[in-house]
Design an enzyme around this catalytic site. Structure first.
Site, short mmCIF file in Angstrom:
data_model
loop_
_atom_site.label_atom_id
_atom_site.label_comp_id
_atom_site.label_asym_id
_atom_site.label_seq_id
_atom_site.Cartn_x
_atom_site.Cartn_y
_atom_site.Cartn_z
NE ARG A 15 -6.66 0.42 -1.81
CZ ARG A 15 -5.81 0.87 -0.87
NH1 ARG A 15 -4.61 0.34 -0.76
NH2 ARG A 15 -6.16 1.84 -0.06
NE ARG B 61 0.46 1.30 3.34
CZ ARG B 61 1.46 2.13 3.57
NH1 ARG B 61 2.72 1.67 3.58
NH2 ARG B 61 1.28 3.40 3.77
N GLY B 62 0.30 2.41 -0.08
CA GLY B 62 1.07 3.64 -0.21
C GLY B 62 1.12 4.00 -1.69
CB ALA B 63 0.10 7.06 -3.49
CD GLN C 114 -2.65 1.96 6.98
OE1 GLN C 114 -3.19 2.37 8.02
NE2 GLN C 114 -3.34 1.75 5.88
CG ASN D 52 -2.75 11.14 3.09
OD1 ASN D 52 -2.22 10.27 2.39
ND2 ASN D 52 -2.32 11.40 4.32
CE LYS D 53 -4.96 4.88 4.76
NZ LYS D 53 -5.95 4.06 4.01
CG ASP E 250 -3.46 7.53 -0.71
OD1 ASP E 250 -3.42 8.09 0.40
OD2 ASP E 250 -3.04 6.38 -0.90
#
Lengths: 387, 387
Positions: A102, A51-53, A218, A269-270, A259
């Site tokens: 995603r 995960r993570g853009a 995370q 973002n998250k 993201d």
């Protein structure tokens, strides 16, 4: 304390497979996951093994390269013959499937499409020259080369981003961050944490406050793990403690990743990022977004247009497999929120720092001109030299 | 769906023991904990088997009554003779130990001291009359009677508070709440959730959005459990999702409880309350605090003077026994934060609703005069009647 091993690559090509650090297993154990099919990689992406853009950008890129490799090898299995054209079609089909996993992270589509374009160009070249098995092989090779280039470039961009951002962070700063925008969220070095790493490399003493980042944790699991590994001082808090620390003047600045950032500087973002921005604004604490240009979607005018992924409710109702809420109740799990551009002090990119008005300065950065503050700083430096 | 049993009493006197619902075990199972010693009760309070300011008030009250009972019974054990004076001393010693377990919730001290005063008065009466074993028994009886009165009064006050607050909640409201300010946080009926229950009793359709409330997950474990049991629609979110829902206009108002409210209306409540107040303010969403007068500390001028309990870090690093963060990192765990009075739309008490300026209206309420808005409403009603 024994020296810790360095953080391995989050995503890489290894022996015909896409090898990932399985981030679901951290911090308990460092385990790798070799994805040998596109389906396997899609599942790994959906379940947040990776995960993570920017890391998703690399995963998408390698995933399309994997599809090409598998199709090119299919000829050797005695199955149908692979041609440059079938390989390119396999690349397109894989890109679609990968991108669908995603919806919010724009890098995933960007990475997959970039390798797809390379594969299609190679296929077109093969069609113009000698077709057949050799053509299929050339396409697969071109795709993998492009994926490797993208991953290498990601690390280089992150290092450049870090150097630009380091100037924003004063010596002795307490940097609050959310989720994981570190090495584990990228092909290496991180985005928000690249700024921290570069500031430390520049000799500054920096402490990080990591929000645990429910529901997937995370911050607690990944940010704390990688900072501890790098011996960067980190303090873990639950997400809802950030306001209290800001009240007590224990936060110097907030730095988060993104993201997808819209053309006007609205930042997806998250989930939980927006409350941090609102709190930072109330306390006049700078709120910075570390955004490689690959995570800025210039085709997206503003945050309202960014799709927000709704994830399985089990992530909320269960923690590491243990049920924390009664069964049979309604649960929401939006994975991201949108921070409006007016709450963002600056966006840090690999080409420099974009300040307000963000829409205009971001556009200038991507078009290659240095952003205004940098030009001003450059003018100051030149004036100083003339004296 | 089968009818659910009603929610049992959170704290009660049963067969010479203080019986608690063991809230650490919810929502998995409904289990009771019989505390037969003051030490046992202190441990139950420290480990959050019982929590919530008004419930702690009742626990403190019963705890002092328990100390009296144990001392009065000691005579029968062939030990030293219990007298009214030794029982009162045991009460004072127990009150000190109980109060020390949780520094923020003012009700704990209030409840323990109220029973101590009753015990001391009974001891003084016994000293004036016939002393000896009968005196000890009279003190123990007086202490328990006072504890029972306090618990009964808590439920009655909560019902009154709920009726006052119900007027603030429109039909169809989506009420966001934090932590558990429900039946489980009181001797019964709740504070924030008393408002919800009273609004529903008044025929309104109300939905509750429950923030899970890390680290101890009172929202996910307790609020969701008791609302489900009462068939009140509840949606569970992680704490960091509240901002997103407010952005999407899915929150009508916020109602929270309080562990201690200062004389000026600054509100100490479960960590994460302050960010909700800041977000509500940004979105012009009413932010209400349900505060029985027993949780308002008129001796405390403002929030800066409220001690904030720092709890064990294991609550953050472990969830239901499973470790979620690497070992050896720094962790903070402040249990409460302070919401400044200017972010509080109104405080709901059993005597009516206090609006801004909160310091003045709260003072008026406690001195017995109805708060201004109520007087205005009363004047309106009288004018209407005259027409």
């Amino acid at each position: 304390m024994a020296a810790e091993d360095p953080i391995p690559r989050t995503v890489e090509w290894r022996d015909g497979a896409v090898r990932l650090i399985d981030q679901r297993e951290l911090p308990g154990r460092l385990q790798f996951l070799d994805c040998r099919t596109v389906d396997g990689l899609c599942e790994a992406i959906s379940s947040l093994a990776v995960r993570g853009a920017p890391a998703l950008g690399a995963a998408g890129a390698y995933g399309v390269a994997l599809a090409c490799r598998l199709d090119a090898d299919a000829a050797g299995d005695g199955g149908r013959a692979a041609s440059a054209a079938t390989v390119a079609r396999a690349a397109a089909e894989a890109a679609d499937r990968l991108i669908a996993t995603r919806p919010t992270a724009v890098n995933l589509a960007w990475g997959a499409r970039r390798v797809l374009v390379a594969a299609e160009a190679a296929a077109a070249g093969a069609a113009a020259g000698a077709a057949g098995g050799g053509g299929a092989e050339a396409v697969a090779r071109a795709a993998l080369e492009e994926a490797e280039r993208l991953a290498e470039q990601d690390v280089a961009d992150n290092r450049a981003l870090g150097r630009h951002g380091a100037a924003l962070v004063p010596d002795g700063a307490q940097v609050l961050t959310h989720c994981n925008a570190g090495a584990l969220a990228t092909a290496g070095f991180g985005t928000a944490l690249a700024v921290v790493r570069a500031a430390i490399d520049a000799g500054k003493r920096i402490q990080v406050i990591a929000c645990e980042t429910r529901p997937f944790l995370q911050g607690a699991r990944l940010t704390a793990w990688e900072l501890k590994k790098d011996r960067i001082p980190v303090t873990l808090i639950t997400d809802n403690m950030a306001g209290h620390l800001m009240q007590r003047e224990r936060v110097s600045c907030v730095i988060v990743g993104t993201d997808r950032t819209a053309a006007n500087g609205d930042v997806a973002n998250k989930i939980g990022t927006y409350p941090l921005a609102v709190l930072a604004h109330r306390h006049a604490i700078p709120f910075y977004v570390a955004a490689p240009l690959s995570s800025i979607d210039f085709a997206c005018p503003n945050g309202d247009k960014i799709p927000i992924e709704e994830r399985p409710v089990r992530e909320v109702t269960h923690v590491l497999g243990r049920q924390i809420a009664p069964s049979g109740i309604r649960v929401l799990n939006p994975a991201f929120d949108v921070t409006p551009n007016e709450l963002v002090t600056a966006i840090v990119t690999e080409r420099g720092i974009a300040r307000q008005p963000l829409g205009r300065t971001l556009r200038r950065l991507v078009e290659g001109a240095p952003a205004k503050p940098e030009r001003k700083a450059e003018a100051r430096r030149m004036r100083a030299r003339r004296r």
